[in-house]
Design a protein around this motif. Structure first.
Motif, PDB file in Angstrom:
ATOM      1  N   ILE A 511     -15.886  20.749  -2.061  1.00 31.65           N
ATOM      2  CA  ILE A 511     -17.184  21.390  -1.893  1.00 31.65           C
ATOM      3  C   ILE A 511     -17.022  22.890  -1.655  1.00 31.65           C
ATOM      4  N   ASN A 512     -15.945  23.308  -0.989  1.00 36.02           N
ATOM      5  CA  ASN A 512     -15.725  24.744  -0.780  1.00 36.02           C
ATOM      6  C   ASN A 512     -15.472  25.455  -2.102  1.00 36.02           C
ATOM      7  N   ARG A 539     -18.649  34.896   3.680  1.00 33.63           N
ATOM      8  CA  ARG A 539     -18.230  33.513   3.472  1.00 33.63           C
ATOM      9  C   ARG A 539     -17.764  32.927   4.796  1.00 33.63           C
ATOM     10  N   ALA A 540     -18.139  31.663   5.048  1.00 34.80           N
ATOM     11  CA  ALA A 540     -17.705  30.952   6.250  1.00 34.80           C
ATOM     12  C   ALA A 540     -17.529  29.489   5.872  1.00 34.80           C
ATOM     13  N   TYR A 541     -16.389  29.179   5.227  1.00 34.32           N
ATOM     14  CA  TYR A 541     -16.144  27.826   4.749  1.00 34.32           C
ATOM     15  C   TYR A 541     -15.354  27.034   5.788  1.00 34.32           C
ATOM     16  N   ASP A 542     -15.783  25.822   6.031  1.00 32.01           N
ATOM     17  CA  ASP A 542     -15.086  24.924   6.959  1.00 32.01           C
ATOM     18  C   ASP A 542     -13.944  24.252   6.205  1.00 32.01           C
ATOM     19  N   PRO A 543     -12.674  24.472   6.595  1.00 28.62           N
ATOM     20  CA  PRO A 543     -11.558  23.831   5.869  1.00 28.62           C
ATOM     21  C   PRO A 543     -11.644  22.313   5.891  1.00 28.62           C
ATOM     22  N   SER A 588     -21.949  29.300   3.649  1.00 27.90           N
ATOM     23  CA  SER A 588     -21.086  28.619   4.611  1.00 27.90           C
ATOM     24  C   SER A 588     -21.138  27.120   4.375  1.00 27.90           C
ATOM     25  N   THR A 589     -20.080  26.420   4.812  1.00 25.33           N
ATOM     26  CA  THR A 589     -20.020  24.955   4.761  1.00 25.33           C
ATOM     27  C   THR A 589     -19.612  24.438   6.129  1.00 25.33           C
TER      28      THR A 589
END
Length: 678
Positions: A511-512, A539-543, A588-589
C-alpha cells in the motif's frame, strides 16, 4: 455349434449359426449421416451467429453514430456559449462607461475611466464616447493619440443610431490591413443623456478562448462571420490571412438554412481537404457560427475496432460450432453404428453377439433390448438344437417348421427393433437442435466494454443517462436471448464457463508503494499541465502498513483523483492569498491491524458544509465548466465502499485544510471479489 439346413430350405435362403461372419456396415451411410449432422449444426449455429452479429453491428453503428452527433452538437453549443460569454463580458465592461450623464467637468474622469478600461480589456484597441446629440467627446486608442472634444458628428452613423435604439450594437467584422479581424461594439446608457460608448474590438484575441476548446485528439473549433470569413481558429495564421470559408459545404449549409445551428454535417471536408464530422451552433447574440469538427477516422476509430473484434469473435464462434458439431455428430453416429453392426450380426444368426453402449440414454436402452432379444434367441436356438439332435428323424418336418417360424420371428424382431431405433434417432436429432446457443454472452461482454469506454469519456449527465438507457435496453434484449438458449447445452456451457474464469485482477500489493506511485504520477501530471505549478509534498508512511488484497489500478485511480483535487484546492487558495502562501499536500498511511488507513491532506480552500453533504453525488462539482465532470468523488466512493468494502471519510475546515481518510480491509470481502468494479 452350427447347424446348416440347406437341403430343406427354399433355394436362395440360408441360415448362418453363431460362427457365421457378419457383414461389415456400409461406410457410405455413416459418411452421409455424419456429414449431415455436422452440416446441420454448423448451418444452424452459423445463421444464428451471423444474424446476431449483423444485428449487433448495425445497432452498435447506429448508437455510436447518434452518440457522436449528440456529442459534437453539445461541444459546438458549449464552444459557442464561451465565445458569446467572451463578447458579453466586453459588453458588460463597456456598459459601465455610460452610466452617468455628460457634464462639463466629467471629461477628464471619463478619459481616466476609458484608459483603465483599455488596460482591463486587451481586446479593445480604441474607445470613443459620444454624447446624446451624437457628437464625439472623447477618443482613446492604443494605436493613435487621444482626442478630446473632436466634435465629430456621428448622429447618423449606425453605430450611434442602432445603439440608441437597441441599447447595444454589434457591427460587422472587418479586417485592418487585410489581416487582423475587428468588430465595432457600441453600448448606449440607460439614460437618454448618458450617450454612447463605441469600442473597436480586436477579434484576434478570441484565439485565447478558441485555442482552449479541445475536440478529441486532432479535432478543432473555429468561428466564421455572417459572410463566411474565418474570424477565430486555433491556427492564428489562418485568421490573419482573411480566409473565406463560405465555399465549404458545411459553412454554406449553416449560413443558408440552418438558423438554429443544430445540424450535423457528415462527409464534409475542412479547409485542409480532410474529411471531418462537423457540427455547428450559433454564437449568441452575434451573427456568427461556431463550427466543431473531428476527423472521421478518429470519430469512428472505436467503432471500427469494435466491429473488428466482433468479426473475430464470430469467426472463432463459427470454428467452435464446427468442432462442437463434429464432436456431437461423432457421439451420436458412433453408438448408431454399433447398434447397426450388432443388428446385422444378430440378423445373420450370431445370437451370442452383445452390444456394449454406455451413453446412458435411449440408445443404451435400445442396445439392451437387442441384447435381451439375442439372449432369448440364443436360448431358443440352443433348445432347438437339443431337440433336433434327439429327434432328427422323427421331427425333421417339425424342425423345418420351427426354422420357418424362427425366420419369421427374426424378421418381426428386426422390424420392431428398427422402429425403436428410428424413434431413438429422432429423439437424438431433436436434442442437438435444442442445444444451439447463440453465444449471447459474447455480446454481453461487448456491452460491458462499451460501458467501460463510455465511463472513461467526459459526457454530461443527460448524455450519460441516454447512454445508460441504451445499454440497459441492449442488456435486456440479450437477457431475453439467453432465456431461449438455456436448453440442453451443458457441454458448451461448461466450456464457456471454463474459458471465462476469473481474470485475477485483484492481488496483494504494497500500500505504501501504491500511495507513493500515485503521489508522483499526480505531481508530474500537474507539472506537465501547468509548468508554473509547485507544491510541497509531505510523506508519512507507516512501515507496518504492509500489503493489502485489492485492485491496484482502481485504488490508484482513487488516490490520483483525491491528490489532484488537493492540488486544485491549494492552487485556488494560493491564487487568492498571494505569493506568501505555500501550497502543501500530505500523504500518510497507518497500520490498523486487519485494516489499513490512508490519509490525503491539503491546505487548500476547504469544503463548505453544504458542498460536503453532496460531494459524493454523481455529476456534482464546484469546478467551472470544462475543469471537472463531477464523477471523480462518486467513482472513488464506489471503488472504496462498494468494490473493496472499505470506508471514505472527510475532515475539512474552510480556508484551512481538507483531509480524506480511506480505510481498507486487508482481505478483499468475498462478495466484492468479482474481478471488476461492482
Amino acid at each position: 455349434m452350427t447347424i446348416s439346413l440347406h437341403r430343406d430350405m427354399p433355394e436362395g435362403r440360408t441360415f448362418a449359426g453363431a460362427g457365421a461372419k457378419p457383414r461389415a456396415p456400409s461406410g457410405s451411410i455413416r459418411g452421409r449421416l455424419f456429414t449431415k449432422y455436422v452440416a446441420l449444426f454448423v448451418v444452424v449455429v452459423g445463421i444464428a451467429l451471423l444474424c446476431n452479429g449483423v444485428f449487433e453491428a448495425i445497432l452498435y453503428y447506429r448508437q455510436h453514430k447518434a452518440a457522436l452527433i449528440r456529442i459534437q452538437h453539445h461541444q459546438a453549443v458549449a464552444a459557442a456559449a464561451r465565445i458569446g460569454h467572451f463578447v458579453k463580458e466586453i459588453e458588460g465592461q463597456l456598459g459601465w462607461t455610460v452610466q452617468l450623464p455628460w457634464s462639463a467637468g466629467s471629461i477628464e474622469q471619463r478619459r481616466f475611466d476609458a484608459l483603465r478600461l483599455l488596460r482591463q480589456i486587451p481586446a479593445i484597441t480604441e474607445l470613443a464616447q459620444v454624447d446624446s446629440s451624437g457628437k464625439e467627446r472623447l477618443r482613446v486608442s492604443r494605436l493613435a493619440e487621444d482626442v478630446l472634444d473632436s466634435g465629430l458628428d456621428l448622429s447618423n452613423d449606425p453605430k450611434f443610431t442602432e445603439a440608441m435604439a437597441h441599447k447595444v450594437y454589434f457591427g460587422p467584422v472587418y479586417f485592418r490591413r487585410e489581416s487582423e479581424p475587428y468588430m465595432t461594439l457600441a453600448v448606449a446608457g440607460s439614460r437618454k443623456d448618458a450617450g454612447v460608448s463605441i469600442a473597436e474590438v480586436n477579434l484576434k484575441l478570441i484565439w485565447d478562448v478558441i485555442s482552449q476548446i479541445k475536440v478529441g485528439q486532432h479535432g478543432q473549433a473555429y468561428v466564421v462571420d455572417a459572410q463566411g470569413r474565418l474570424i477565430a481558429h486555433p491556427d492564428i495564421s489562418l485568421v490573419l490571412r482573411n480566409i473565406d470559408m463560405s465555399k465549404l459545404p458545411q459553412v454554406q449549409a449553416a449560413l443558408a438554412g440552418n438558423a438554429d445551428g443544430d445540424e450535423n454535417f457528415e462527409g464534409a471536408k475542412n479547409i485542409q481537404g480532410r474529411q471531418v464530422l462537423t457540427a455547428a451552433a450559433p454564437v449568441s447574440p452575434l451573427p456568427w457560427i461556431m463550427f466543431v469538427e473531428l476527423p472521421v477516422e478518429e470519430a469512428y476509430a472505436s467503432l471500427y475496432t469494435a466491429l473488428g473484434r466482433l468479426a473475430a469473435v464470430l469467426l472463432a464462434a463459427l470454428v467452435f460450432a464446427m468442432l462442437a458439431g463434429m464432436f456431437l455428430a461423432r457421439r451420436m453416429v458412433g453408438p448408431i453404428q454399433v447398434l447397426r453392426a450388432g443388428a446385422e450380426r444378430i440378423g445373420g444368426g450370431d445370437f451370442s453377439q452383445r452390444i456394449a453402449i454406455g451413453t446412458g440414454d435411449e440408445l443404451e436402452g435400445l442396445a439392451n433390448q437387442f441384447n435381451d432379444m439375442g439372449a432369448r434367441l440364443q436360448e431358443s436356438y440352443a433348445d432347438l438344437e437339443n431337440k433336433v439332435e434327439l429327434r432328427t428323424r422323427e421331427l425333421s418336418q417339425s424342425l423345418q417348421d420351427l426354422h420357418a417360424a424362427q425366420d419369421r420371428l427374426i424378421q418381426t424382431e428386426k422390424l420392431a427393433s428398427l422402429g425403436q431405433l428410428t424413434a431413438g434417432i429422432a429423439h437424438e436429432i431433436k436434442n442437438p437442435l435444442n442445444f444451439v446457443n447463440n453465444f449471447s454472452a459474447v455480446s454481453s461482454e461487448l456491452v460491458e466494454e462499451l460501458t467501460d469506454a463510455v465511463k472513461a469519456a467526459h459526457v454530461d449527465g443527460k448524455m450519460r443517462e441516454e447512454i445508460d438507457e441504451l445499454t440497459a435496453m441492449l442488456k435486456g434484449n440479450l437477457e431475453k436471448i439467453v432465456q431461449h438458449g438455456r436448453r440442453a447445452d451443458s457441454i458448451v456451457k461448461n466450456m464457456l464457463l471454463h474459458s471465462r474464469e476469473g481474470s485475477g485482477e485483484h492481488r496483494a500489493a504494497d500500500i505504501n508503494a501504491i500511495v507513493e506511485e500515485s503521489l508522483n504520477l499526480a505531481y508530474h501530471g500537474a507539472r506537465a499541465e501547468r509548468p508554473g505549478f509547485n507544491v510541497t509534498l509531505e510523506r508519512a508512511y507507516d512501515p507496518a502498513a504492509g500489503t493489502v488484497d485489492l485492485y491496484p489500478q482502481e485504488i490508484t485511480r482513487v488516490l490520483l483523483n483525491l491528490i489532484s483535487n488537493g492540488f486544485y484546492a491549494s492552487g485556488k487558495r494560493k491564487a487568492r492569498v498571494g505569493d506568501g502562501f505555500e501550497s502543501t499536500l500530505r500523504a500518510s498511511t497507518k497500520n490498523l491491524g486487519d485494516q489499513v488507513e490512508i490519509r490525503i491532506r491539503d491546505n487548500g480552500t476547504g469544503i463548505p458544509k453544504d458542498v460536503r453533504e453532496k460531494m459524493f453525488n454523481p455529476f456534482f462539482t464546484t469546478k467551472p465548466a470544462g475543469e471537472g465532470t463531477g464523477l471523480g468523488l462518486s467513482m472513488s466512493h464506489d471503488i472504496v465502499v462498494k468494490q473493496h468494502g472499505g470506508r471514505i471519510d472527510v475532515e475539512t475546515e474552510p480556508d484551512a485544510f481538507t483531509e480524506f481518510i480511506i480505510t481498507l480491509p486487508r482481505t478483499l470481502p468475498a462478495q466484492t471479489d468479482t474481478g471488476g468494479r461492482p
